[in-house]
Design a protein around this motif. Structure first.
Motif, PDB file in Angstrom:
ATOM      1  N   ASN A   1      -1.162   0.129   0.859  1.00 45.17           N
ATOM      2  CA  ASN A   1      -0.905  -0.040   2.288  1.00 45.17           C
ATOM      3  C   ASN A   1      -2.084  -0.743   2.937  1.00 45.17           C
ATOM      4  O   ASN A   1      -3.241  -0.468   2.600  1.00 45.17           O
ATOM      5  CB  ASN A   1      -0.697   1.304   2.963  1.00 45.17           C
TER       6      ASN A   1
ATOM      7  N   PRO B   1       3.401  -1.115   4.183  1.00 50.57           N
ATOM      8  CA  PRO B   1       3.271  -1.197   2.723  1.00 50.57           C
ATOM      9  C   PRO B   1       3.088  -2.632   2.243  1.00 50.57           C
ATOM     10  O   PRO B   1       3.519  -3.588   2.902  1.00 50.57           O
ATOM     11  CB  PRO B   1       4.595  -0.617   2.229  1.00 50.57           C
TER      12      PRO B   1
ATOM     13  N   THR C   1       3.981   3.243  -2.748  1.00 48.98           N
ATOM     14  CA  THR C   1       3.224   2.997  -1.524  1.00 48.98           C
ATOM     15  C   THR C   1       3.345   4.241  -0.643  1.00 48.98           C
ATOM     16  O   THR C   1       3.860   5.264  -1.076  1.00 48.98           O
ATOM     17  CB  THR C   1       3.740   1.758  -0.766  1.00 48.98           C
TER      18      THR C   1
END
Length: 292
Positions: A221, A144, A139
């Motif tokens: 994300n 995230p 991420t």
């Protein structure tokens, strides 16, 4: 010594004869959360085929209520789009029944688009025959998220969060999990588990996923600027490929007309990995799951 690694944001398509690739007749996928700034937009699935015979494609959410049943026919050299309701996105940290099944009478490739008015990204889907049981999560450094989709009933998953030095705090099922903890789950076919943390300077990168049966894994994300100090933000998503499909040689092409430069993240599957980059030099990655 060269050892397997993966580069984030570059779809992996192993097109060698006999190798696992992104062409198939069955896909089980899910959609991460995205930031809504008004009326929520539909999710989109694009399908195409290289088959000489028309591909009859059906998209369903078998475990979700109300039921979803979409159909299309795609022919060689054309692309067909199907739209799905945005309620099928994951939300927060929760277990839901939002797995999406894509079936075809011929081999197809699938591309999923998760868009909102000011936040869009997409992913190349991996067919169920190319899924695996061990993954690492990648991420970026704010908001995230990750999602797991079951392809079989009674699937046990161990989510091993990275080092306690990471300020991770995930609340799932009334329990708080921090860096270094192991979250253990049992999920069924088409069941989705979405994990999310809304906080800056938090990264799920290095989370190790181990399952006893093949699963589909997505990470990214909710919305973030890349690089972190950039002024424009977008949703970020990729379907992760199993560790045993990672490779040792990659070709990177810079994004045309991008004036802020490109960001490449490199993760190692094994400790003491040395990566040689032409025109740049080499880097060393000390531990499995570490990212440079």
């Amino acid at each position: 010594m060269k050892v397997p690694l993966v580069i984030f944001l570059l779809p992996l398509a192993l097109m060698c004869f006999g190798a696992r690739n992104n062409i198939g007749m069955e896909f089980i996928i899910g959609f991460l959360d995205n930031e809504e700034t008004g009326a929520s937009l539909d999710l989109e699935i694009f399908v195409t085929t290289i088959s000489n015979s028309p591909a009859n494609v059906t998209v369903t959410a078998p475990a979700y209520i109300p039921t979803l049943n979409l159909e299309t026919v795609v022919t060689r050299g054309t692309v067909s789009k199907l739209t799905l309701p945005s309620v099928l996105r994951g939300a927060g940290s929760a277990s839901e029944m939002k797995g999406i099944l894509i079936e075809s009478t011929e081999e197809i490739t699938v591309y999923g688009v998760n868009k909102e008015t000011y936040s869009t990204d997409a992913f190349v889907a991996v067919p169920t025959e190319a899924l695996g049981t061990s993954y690492y999560i990648l991420t970026y450094r704010t908001n995230p998220e990750m999602m797991f989709v079951g392809t079989e009933d009674s699937t046990d998953i161990h989510i091993i969060l990275p080092s306690p030095s990471q300020p991770i705090s995930i609340v799932f099922g009334g329990v708080t999990y921090i860096g270094g903890d192991v979250l253990k789950l049992r999920i069924g076919r088409f069941e989705t588990v979405h994990l999310y943390q809304e906080q800056t300077n938090v990264d799920f990168t290095g989370t190790l996923i181990q399952a006893n049966k093949p699963i589909a894994v997505f990470s990214g994300n909710r919305k973030i600027p890349v690089p972190i100090l950039g002024g424009s933000a977008d949703h970020v998503v990729e379907q992760m490929t199993p560790i045993n499909t990672w490779g040792k040689e990659f070709v990177f092409i810079s994004t045309p007309d991008r004036t802020t430069g490109d960001l490449v993240r490199i993760m190692a599957a094994e400790a003491s990995t040395t990566v040689a980059i032409s025109g740049v030099g080499s880097i060393n990655i000390a531990n499995a799951g570490n990212c440079h």
